[in-house]
Design a protein around this motif. Structure first.
Motif, mmCIF file in Angstrom:
data_model
loop_
_atom_site.group_PDB
_atom_site.id
_atom_site.type_symbol
_atom_site.label_atom_id
_atom_site.label_comp_id
_atom_site.label_asym_id
_atom_site.label_seq_id
_atom_site.Cartn_x
_atom_site.Cartn_y
_atom_site.Cartn_z
ATOM 1 N N ILE A 105 0.841 -1.206 0.000
ATOM 2 C CA ILE A 105 0.000 0.000 0.000
ATOM 3 C C ILE A 105 0.872 1.250 0.000
ATOM 4 N N LYS A 106 1.904 1.272 0.847
ATOM 5 C CA LYS A 106 2.817 2.421 0.896
ATOM 6 C C LYS A 106 3.499 2.645 -0.450
ATOM 7 N N LYS A 107 4.012 1.559 -1.033
ATOM 8 C CA LYS A 107 4.717 1.675 -2.311
ATOM 9 C C LYS A 107 3.781 2.120 -3.429
ATOM 10 N N PHE A 108 2.536 1.645 -3.407
ATOM 11 C CA PHE A 108 1.580 2.038 -4.431
ATOM 12 C C PHE A 108 1.347 3.538 -4.400
ATOM 13 N N VAL A 109 1.134 4.084 -3.216
ATOM 14 C CA VAL A 109 0.855 5.516 -3.094
ATOM 15 C C VAL A 109 2.082 6.336 -3.500
ATOM 16 N N LYS A 110 3.268 5.892 -3.077
ATOM 17 C CA LYS A 110 4.489 6.650 -3.358
ATOM 18 C C LYS A 110 4.905 6.557 -4.822
#
Length: 152
Positions: free
Chosen positions: A108-113
């Motif tokens: 989730i973090k990587k997707f947003v970033k």
């Protein structure tokens, strides 16, 4: 006019502000209750379920949502694709995240970033995913310990 046609027309060429002015009092997702100041929203892409332009997924070009996976193990990341803004049927993408919790949070973090998606929704998405994953864990009953008295 049907609701699908209205959503299609809203997503084509209007600004978010103009769309909000049209939808804010007439949305089918709007839920008003007595003695509650802020109305709720049943919008499927509304992360906080608060009826406001910031969290409304129907008017935003980028929207993200976390829901429990159908297998009741893991979560699903649902987001709007930028490529299909004018095709409402193809605009939503569902990504199942059924591995462990740590990996799910990382994805989730990587997707947003990586996609430069809505940074303001990142922590909301992580909190929601965490709560869903916590609710899916099996409940282990605590063992009752009995203290034995020492013989004197």
């Amino acid at each position: 006019m049907s609701s699908k046609l209205i959503l299609f027309k809203l997503n084509t060429k209007m600004s978010n502000h103009l769309q909000w002015m049209i939808v804010r009092n007439r949305s089918s997702f709007l839920v008003k209750k007595r003695n509650i100041n802020k109305p709720f929203s049943l919008d499927p892409l509304n992360m906080k379920k608060i009826h406001s332009p910031r969290y409304s997924g129907t008017i935003q070009k980028n929207a993200i949502m976390i829901e429990p996976h159908s297998s009741k193990k893991g979560v699903e990341l649902i987001y709007k694709k930028k490529r299909f803004q004018k095709r409402p049927v193809k605009t939503l993408e569902r990504v199942p995240l059924t591995k462990n919790a740590r990996r799910t949070m990382g994805v989730i973090k990587k997707f947003v970033k990586k996609n430069k998606y809505r940074k303001d929704l990142k922590m909301l998405a992580l909190r929601r995913a965490s709560a869903i994953l916590k609710s899916q864990r099996p409940v282990v009953p605590k063992k009752k310990t009995s203290f034995k008295k020492k013989p004197e």
